[in-house]
Design a protein around this motif. Structure first.
Motif, PDB file in Angstrom:
ATOM      1  N   LYS A 103       0.665  -1.155   0.005  1.00 40.77           N
ATOM      2  CA  LYS A 103      -0.026  -0.093   0.109  1.00 40.77           C
ATOM      3  C   LYS A 103       0.941   1.221   0.065  1.00 40.77           C
TER       4      LYS A 103
ATOM      5  N   ARG B  76     -10.920   9.529   1.838  1.00 42.25           N
ATOM      6  CA  ARG B  76     -10.992  10.162   3.342  1.00 42.25           C
ATOM      7  C   ARG B  76     -12.047  11.065   3.532  1.00 42.25           C
TER       8      ARG B  76
ATOM      9  N   TYR C 264     -14.948   0.939  -6.950  1.00 41.87           N
ATOM     10  CA  TYR C 264     -16.112   1.405  -7.038  1.00 41.87           C
ATOM     11  C   TYR C 264     -16.918   1.186  -8.262  1.00 41.87           C
TER      12      TYR C 264
ATOM     13  N   LYS D 257      -2.292  -1.644  -3.949  1.00 37.27           N
ATOM     14  CA  LYS D 257      -2.958  -0.367  -3.808  1.00 37.27           C
ATOM     15  C   LYS D 257      -2.396   0.878  -3.816  1.00 37.27           C
TER      16      LYS D 257
HETATM   17  C1  PBG Z   1      -7.657   3.283   5.555  1.00 39.25           C
HETATM   18  C2  PBG Z   1      -7.803   2.913   4.088  1.00 39.25           C
HETATM   19  C3  PBG Z   1      -7.485   4.129   3.167  1.00 39.25           C
HETATM   20  C4  PBG Z   1      -8.013   3.567   2.181  1.00 39.25           C
HETATM   21  C5  PBG Z   1      -8.417   2.123   2.383  1.00 39.25           C
HETATM   22  N1  PBG Z   1      -8.424   1.921   3.461  1.00 39.25           N
HETATM   23  C6  PBG Z   1      -7.156   5.628   3.208  1.00 39.25           C
HETATM   24  C7  PBG Z   1      -5.846   5.812   3.646  1.00 39.25           C
HETATM   25  O1  PBG Z   1      -5.012   4.786   3.724  1.00 39.25           O
HETATM   26  O2  PBG Z   1      -5.652   7.070   4.009  1.00 39.25           O
HETATM   27  C8  PBG Z   1      -8.268   4.195   0.549  1.00 39.25           C
HETATM   28  C9  PBG Z   1      -9.305   3.757  -0.186  1.00 39.25           C
HETATM   29  C10 PBG Z   1      -9.389   4.489  -1.491  1.00 39.25           C
HETATM   30  O3  PBG Z   1      -8.783   5.537  -1.673  1.00 39.25           O
HETATM   31  O4  PBG Z   1     -10.404   4.372  -2.085  1.00 39.25           O
HETATM   32  N2  PBG Z   1      -6.313   2.755   6.159  1.00 39.25           N
END
Ligand code: PBG
Length: 337
Positions: free
Chosen positions: A206, A216, A325, A260
Motif C-alpha cells: 500500500k 478520506r 467502486y 494499492k
Molecule cells: C484506511 C484506508 C484508506 C483506503 C482504504 N483503507 C485510506 C488511507 O490509507 O488513507 C483508501 C481507499 C480509497 O482511496 O479508495 N487505512
C-alpha cells in the motif's frame, strides 16, 4: 505523378491484423477479461436509521445506513457481485486520539456487520483493519511521543479489532495499516479465538498515495492539515520494497496479497503475480475512480470505455480480483450484454 492504383502485397509472413479483423476472432484471442466474479464492491456504512447520503467526491457512491446497506448488497448479489469491502463513517463525537471506539463492544459497526451477514450470508464481507476511521487525527494507529504512529502498540490494538470484526461476521479481515508484523499478530489472535476460518487479505503493498483523497472525504478521516502517512505506507518510487512487504505478509500467513492503488502500480501487480503463488488483489482507489468520473463529466472521456479499460489493464497486469467502486456498474453492464 506516382501511380498508386496498384500496390503489390508486401511480402509478409505475419500480418498481426488477421487476428483483429472481426469481433469473433478478437474474442478468441483476448487475453484478459473482467468478470463479476473478480470484482469486490467497497461500501461506506453509517450509523442510524437515516437515508443513504451521496458522497460528492465519489459520484454514484453513498454512505449507507444498515437497512440501505443490506438492500444494496442484496442487489449486488443478484448482479453476481459476491464480495463487498465495508468501511464505517464514525461520528466525530466518537473519535479520539487513540481510536478507543474501535474496541468498544457496543461499536455500531460490529452490529451492522452482524446484520449484513445474517441477511445476505453468501456474500463475503471484507472488513478493513486500521484505526483511521476512529482517530481524530486520521492516522491508522496511535501516536507515540514524537507524533509518529507507534508500531507495536497499534498492532496490539488492531489484533483485537480484527478479531471483533471476524466475530461480528466478517469473512475476511483486511489490514490496511502497514504496521510491521501485523499479519502474523492478527493471524495468531484469530487462531487463539478459534477463528481459524477467517481469511486475511493483506494490504501488502500500500503506497503513500495522493489518490486516497475522496475516500478520506467519504469516511471523514480528512484532517485539517494534509495527512502524511509516509512513515508507514510505501514510497511510490519503490518496487523492490513493495515485493519485500508482500513476502513478509505471505510468510506471516496472509491468504491474499493486495496492491494499492492499482492503475498506477501495474508493474507492482505484475511482479508480485510472478513472485507468489497466492491470489493477488488490486484496489482501484477512490482517486482513480473520481478521476475517470470527473473527466467523463467534463465530456473529455467516455465513462464506460475508460472504466472498462482501466479494469482490463489491472487484470492484464495479473490481478486475480479488483476492489473497485465501479463493481456494480460493470456487473450491470455484463448482465445486459
Ligand atoms: C484506511 C484506508 C484508506 C483506503 C482504504 N483503507 C485510506 C488511507 O490509507 O488513507 C483508501 C481507499 C480509497 O482511496 O479508495 N487505512
Amino acid at each position: 505523378m506516382i501511380n498508386s492504383a496498384y500496390t503489390p502485397p508486401l511480402d509478409l509472413v505475419r500480418r498481426p491484423r488477421r487476428n483483429r479483423q472481426n469481433a469473433a476472432i478478437r474474442a478468441l484471442v483476448r487475453e484478459a477479461r473482467v468478470h463479476a466474479d473478480d470484482l469486490i464492491q467497497p461500501l461506506f456504512v453509517k450509523d442510524g436509521a437515516g437515508v443513504a447520503e451521496p458522497i460528492t467526491s465519489l459520484l454514484g457512491q453513498s454512505r449507507l445506513p444498515v437497512k440501505a446497506l443490506v438492500a444494496e448488497v442484496e442487489a449486488l448479489a443478484k448482479l453476481g457481485i459476491r464480495a463487498v469491502a465495508v468501511f464505517p463513517q464514525i461520528e466525530p463525537s466518537l473519535k479520539d486520539a487513540r481510536g478507543t471506539y474501535a474496541l468498544n463492544t457496543k461499536n455500531w459497526f460490529f452490529s451492522a456487520i452482524k446484520k449484513l451477514k445474517a441477511a445476505v450470508p453468501d456474500v463475503l464481507i471484507i472488513a478493513d483493519v486500521a484505526l483511521d476511521p476512529y482517530t481524530d487525527h486520521g492516522h491508522d494507529g496511535v501516536l507515540d511521543a514524537s507524533g509518529d504512529v507507534a508500531n507495536d502498540e497499534t498492532v496490539s490494538i488492531l489484533t483485537h479489532y480484527a478479531a471483533a470484526l471476524a466475530e461480528a461476521g466478517a469473512d475476511i479481515v483486511a489490514p490496511s495499516d502497514m504496521m510491521d508484523g501485523r499479519i502474523g499478530a492478527i493471524r495468531d489472535e484469530l487462531d487463539r479465538e478459534g477463528l481459524t476460518h477467517t481469511s486475511i487479505m493483506a494490504y501488502a503493498a500500500k503506497f503513500a498515495s495522493a489518490y486516497y483523497g475522496p475516500f478520506r472525504d467519504a469516511v471523514g478521516s480528512k484532517a485539517k492539515a494534509p495527512l502524511d502517512k509516509s512513515t508507514y505506507q510505501l514510497d511510490p518510487a519503490n518496487l523492490r520494497e513493495a515485493l519485500l512487504e508482500a513476502r513478509l505478509d505471505e510468510d506471516q500467513g496472509a491468504d491474499i496479497l493486495m496492491v494499492k492503488p492499482a492503475g498506477l502500480y501495474l508493474d507492482v501487480i505484475a511482479s508480485l503475480r510472478g513472485g507468489t503463488a497466492l491470489p493477488v488483489a488490486a484496489y482501484q482507489v477512490s482517486g482513480e475512480y473520481a478521476q475517470i468520473h470527473a473527466a467523463a463529466a467534463a465530456g473529455w472521456l467516455d465513462l464506460a470505455r475508460a472504466r472498462d479499460e482501466s479494469l482490463l489493464a489491472i487484470k492484464r497486469a495479473g490481478a486475480d480480483m479488483i476492489l473497485t467502486y465501479f463493481a456494480r456498474a460493470v456487473a450491470e453492464k455484463l448482465r445486459s450484454a
